[in-house]
Motif scaffolding. Structure first.
Motif, mmCIF file in Angstrom:
data_model
loop_
_atom_site.group_PDB
_atom_site.id
_atom_site.type_symbol
_atom_site.label_atom_id
_atom_site.label_comp_id
_atom_site.label_asym_id
_atom_site.label_seq_id
_atom_site.Cartn_x
_atom_site.Cartn_y
_atom_site.Cartn_z
ATOM 1 N N LEU A 87 -27.467 -12.075 -90.212
ATOM 2 C CA LEU A 87 -26.710 -11.053 -89.515
ATOM 3 C C LEU A 87 -26.013 -11.812 -88.468
ATOM 4 C CD1 LEU A 87 -28.326 -7.923 -90.426
ATOM 5 C CD2 LEU A 87 -26.517 -8.881 -91.754
ATOM 6 N N SER A 88 -25.328 -11.479 -87.695
ATOM 7 C CA SER A 88 -24.792 -11.650 -86.198
ATOM 8 C C SER A 88 -24.315 -10.600 -85.622
ATOM 9 C CB SER A 88 -23.634 -12.663 -86.325
ATOM 10 O OG SER A 88 -22.277 -11.950 -86.605
ATOM 11 N N VAL A 89 -24.394 -10.804 -84.337
ATOM 12 C CA VAL A 89 -24.243 -9.550 -83.321
ATOM 13 C C VAL A 89 -22.914 -9.879 -82.662
ATOM 14 C CG1 VAL A 89 -24.771 -8.230 -81.148
ATOM 15 C CG2 VAL A 89 -26.417 -8.748 -83.247
ATOM 16 N N ALA A 90 -21.906 -9.034 -82.420
ATOM 17 C CA ALA A 90 -20.734 -9.166 -81.756
ATOM 18 C C ALA A 90 -20.419 -8.382 -80.781
ATOM 19 C CB ALA A 90 -19.503 -9.495 -82.596
ATOM 20 N N ASN A 91 -20.835 -8.579 -79.351
ATOM 21 C CA ASN A 91 -20.355 -7.801 -78.189
ATOM 22 C C ASN A 91 -21.110 -6.472 -78.343
ATOM 23 O OD1 ASN A 91 -18.354 -9.511 -77.719
ATOM 24 N ND2 ASN A 91 -17.163 -8.746 -79.083
ATOM 25 N N LEU A 92 -20.792 -5.458 -77.685
ATOM 26 C CA LEU A 92 -21.730 -4.089 -77.766
ATOM 27 C C LEU A 92 -20.694 -3.116 -77.699
ATOM 28 C CD1 LEU A 92 -22.637 -3.057 -74.341
ATOM 29 C CD2 LEU A 92 -21.388 -5.189 -74.457
ATOM 30 N N THR A 93 -21.441 -1.938 -77.870
ATOM 31 C CA THR A 93 -20.552 -0.597 -77.876
ATOM 32 C C THR A 93 -20.843 0.188 -76.765
ATOM 33 O OG1 THR A 93 -21.764 0.774 -79.281
ATOM 34 C CG2 THR A 93 -20.100 -0.586 -80.573
ATOM 35 N N ARG A 94 -19.759 0.996 -76.162
ATOM 36 C CA ARG A 94 -20.567 1.841 -75.017
ATOM 37 C C ARG A 94 -21.657 2.791 -75.466
ATOM 38 N NH1 ARG A 94 -14.899 3.901 -73.165
ATOM 39 N NH2 ARG A 94 -14.428 3.367 -75.429
ATOM 40 N N ALA A 95 -21.767 3.152 -76.673
ATOM 41 C CA ALA A 95 -22.839 3.928 -77.371
ATOM 42 C C ALA A 95 -23.933 3.179 -77.355
ATOM 43 C CB ALA A 95 -22.440 4.440 -78.854
ATOM 44 N N ASP A 96 -24.072 1.818 -77.734
ATOM 45 C CA ASP A 96 -25.251 0.933 -77.598
ATOM 46 C C ASP A 96 -25.730 1.192 -75.907
ATOM 47 O OD1 ASP A 96 -24.984 0.075 -80.231
ATOM 48 O OD2 ASP A 96 -23.687 -1.512 -79.494
ATOM 49 N N ALA A 97 -24.977 0.856 -75.118
ATOM 50 C CA ALA A 97 -25.475 0.979 -73.774
ATOM 51 C C ALA A 97 -25.766 2.108 -73.243
ATOM 52 C CB ALA A 97 -23.980 0.504 -72.768
ATOM 53 N N LEU A 98 -25.527 3.085 -73.678
ATOM 54 C CA LEU A 98 -26.121 4.490 -73.329
ATOM 55 C C LEU A 98 -27.305 4.723 -73.971
ATOM 56 C CD1 LEU A 98 -22.615 6.927 -73.627
ATOM 57 C CD2 LEU A 98 -24.016 5.945 -71.469
ATOM 58 N N GLU A 99 -27.588 4.257 -75.102
ATOM 59 C CA GLU A 99 -28.963 4.471 -75.675
ATOM 60 C C GLU A 99 -29.879 3.604 -75.076
ATOM 61 O OE1 GLU A 99 -27.099 4.899 -80.334
ATOM 62 O OE2 GLU A 99 -28.215 2.796 -79.706
ATOM 63 N N PHE A 100 -29.545 2.406 -74.663
ATOM 64 C CA PHE A 100 -30.720 1.565 -74.113
ATOM 65 C C PHE A 100 -30.716 1.965 -72.701
ATOM 66 C CE2 PHE A 100 -31.298 -2.262 -71.609
ATOM 67 C CZ PHE A 100 -32.726 -2.702 -72.337
ATOM 68 N N LEU A 101 -29.636 2.183 -71.931
ATOM 69 C CA LEU A 101 -29.935 2.679 -70.647
ATOM 70 C C LEU A 101 -30.921 3.905 -70.447
ATOM 71 C CD1 LEU A 101 -26.578 1.711 -68.895
ATOM 72 C CD2 LEU A 101 -28.865 0.741 -68.910
ATOM 73 N N GLU A 102 -30.759 4.714 -71.445
ATOM 74 C CA GLU A 102 -31.752 5.909 -71.458
ATOM 75 C C GLU A 102 -33.189 5.475 -71.863
ATOM 76 O OE1 GLU A 102 -33.894 9.134 -73.159
ATOM 77 O OE2 GLU A 102 -33.095 7.659 -74.301
ATOM 78 N N LEU A 103 -33.304 4.445 -72.966
ATOM 79 C CA LEU A 103 -34.566 4.008 -73.255
ATOM 80 C C LEU A 103 -35.315 3.028 -72.328
ATOM 81 C CD1 LEU A 103 -34.007 3.068 -77.030
ATOM 82 C CD2 LEU A 103 -35.407 4.870 -76.263
ATOM 83 N N ALA A 104 -34.665 2.421 -71.513
ATOM 84 C CA ALA A 104 -35.126 1.504 -70.648
ATOM 85 C C ALA A 104 -36.333 2.013 -69.743
ATOM 86 C CB ALA A 104 -34.305 0.383 -69.909
ATOM 87 N N PRO A 105 -35.938 2.917 -69.095
ATOM 88 C CA PRO A 105 -36.707 3.604 -67.944
ATOM 89 C C PRO A 105 -38.168 4.211 -68.802
ATOM 90 C CG PRO A 105 -34.662 4.330 -67.452
ATOM 91 C CD PRO A 105 -34.560 3.581 -68.740
ATOM 92 N N ARG A 106 -37.809 4.932 -69.699
ATOM 93 C CA ARG A 106 -39.019 5.338 -70.769
ATOM 94 C C ARG A 106 -39.911 4.290 -71.102
ATOM 95 N NH1 ARG A 106 -35.977 8.577 -75.168
ATOM 96 N NH2 ARG A 106 -38.053 8.616 -75.774
ATOM 97 N N ALA A 107 -39.351 3.377 -71.488
ATOM 98 C CA ALA A 107 -40.282 2.408 -71.964
ATOM 99 C C ALA A 107 -40.631 1.518 -70.840
ATOM 100 C CB ALA A 107 -39.222 1.241 -72.718
ATOM 101 N N GLY A 108 -40.389 1.518 -69.895
ATOM 102 C CA GLY A 108 -41.035 0.955 -68.689
ATOM 103 C C GLY A 108 -40.673 -0.705 -68.546
ATOM 104 N N ILE A 109 -39.568 -0.968 -69.149
ATOM 105 C CA ILE A 109 -38.924 -2.194 -69.049
ATOM 106 C C ILE A 109 -38.872 -2.723 -67.827
ATOM 107 C CG2 ILE A 109 -36.873 -3.900 -69.956
ATOM 108 C CD1 ILE A 109 -36.740 -2.179 -72.189
ATOM 109 N N VAL A 110 -39.344 -4.001 -67.297
ATOM 110 C CA VAL A 110 -39.143 -4.696 -65.984
ATOM 111 C C VAL A 110 -38.761 -5.933 -66.286
ATOM 112 C CG1 VAL A 110 -40.455 -5.384 -64.119
ATOM 113 C CG2 VAL A 110 -41.232 -3.180 -65.122
#
Length: 342
Positions: free
Chosen positions: A288-311
């Motif tokens: 499979l390949s990934v092309a670009n992103l959607t705004r929904a992807d961004a909202l999901e990740f930016l909500e997860l990142a602080p919870r996951a403690g990503i540094v």
């Protein structure tokens, strides 16, 4: 300087600074430009930090389809809203926002209608087909920016805007994979590895042969194993994510995944994939390949990142040192992500 919604009144001679690409294969040139005025639906952002993505390197090296020149690269932007164009009610002036690679979509093509705006037929891309963040200021479509008021460190947040977002979409395409191989342990990989661990997945890091620095970083983030990309992992993988732009990794990754496993290519550019026997794809393995992103992807990740403690692991450069940052990325002289700070 006085700022009003939709209006920018500047002192005579006030200018922004930018590092500008005029010809593929050439160094970026420092320039001063008039401070841009946002149009309808747009905002002007004062750049606090802009991470340097491998896509920027592909652009400068002429490895992407030609776009308009001159252009200001950079699409992992964090900054403060300074002015709003007509029709923009949010974000507020003074708010911190992130500006990603996907800068605008048409909203009318079949892909947009199917909620697949990442495949839009008439998109604009930040730092490629519209000016980006290797600058002190950038104008962006307000509807494609994300609130970052909960992210206190702009340098740490900048790599999330592409390495994190594209990495998240790549990981999602791996499905429920428990054992995940990550080929190319750079900016995207070191962020998504942390998310893998938080989600309870095991990850295995594949690096350039002899890159002990990247392997040590992977192990410090909880890798079950780290080694060269030509090595076999200690157990079969459920999925493999390829972030390095090296087509020769595809058959290696297919060989490493189990029956029914997935190999997901996360980059916008990759060297040619060499011929390989059908047996590597057989038994319902998927490529499979990934092309670009959607705004929904961004909202999901930016909500997860602080919870996951990503540094994010970052190396900072002054804006005027953008060419050095690109050269260091090309040579693999740092681990994690490079970030320009105006």
């Amino acid at each position: 300087m006085n700022l009003l919604d939709g209006v920018s009144v500047t002192r005579e001679g006030f200018a922004m600074k930018a590092m500008v690409l005029h010809a593929y294969g050439e160094a970026l040139r420092p320039e001063e430009r008039p401070l841009p005025v946002p149009g309808p639906g747009e905002i002007r952002v004062r750049v606090e930090a802009c991470a340097v993505c491998r896509t920027d390197l592909h652009l400068v090296d002429g490895e992407l389809p030609p776009g308009p020149l001159p252009v200001v690269p950079g699409h992992e932007i964090v900054g403060i809203v300074e002015a709003r164009g007509p029709g923009v009610a949010a974000p507020a002036i003074g708010a911190r926002v992130g500006v990603p690679w996907l800068g605008h979509t048409c909203g009318a093509c079949p892909y947009c209608a199917m909620q697949r705006e990442n495949l839009c037929d008439a998109p604009l891309f930040t730092g490629y087909t519209r000016d980006g963040g290797f600058a002190t200021h950038v104008v962006a479509d307000a509807a494609y920016c994300f609130p970052l008021d909960s992210f206190p460190d702009p340098v740490a947040a900048a790599p999330l805007m592409c390495a994190g977002l594209i990495g998240w979409r790549t990981l999602k395409m791996a499905g429920e994979a428990r054992r995940v191989g990550i080929y190319g342990f750079g900016a995207a990989a070191h962020l998504i590895a942390q998310l893998c661990r938080w989600q309870g997945r095991d990850f295995y890091a594949f690096t350039r042969a002899g890159d002990t620095g990247a392997q040590d970083l992977a192990l410090s983030l909880g890798a079950r194993w780290a080694g060269g990309s030509g090595q076999a992992p200690p157990e079969e993988l459920d999925a493999a994510l390829i972030f390095a732009p090296v087509g020769a990794l595809v058959p290696l990754a297919l060989r490493a995944v189990r029956k029914g496993g997935r190999v997901v290519c996360g980059g916008i550019h990759m060297s040619d994939i060499p011929q390989f026997p059908y047996s590597l794809l057989w038994e319902e393995r998927q490529l499979l390949s990934v092309a670009n992103l959607t705004r929904a992807d961004a909202l999901e990740f930016l909500e997860l990142a602080p919870r996951a403690g990503i540094v994010a692991t970052t190396t900072t450069y002054a804006l005027e040192d953008a060419n050095a940052a690109l050269a260091d990325l090309r040579a693999g002289r740092f681990h994690g992500a490079a970030v320009l700070v105006p």
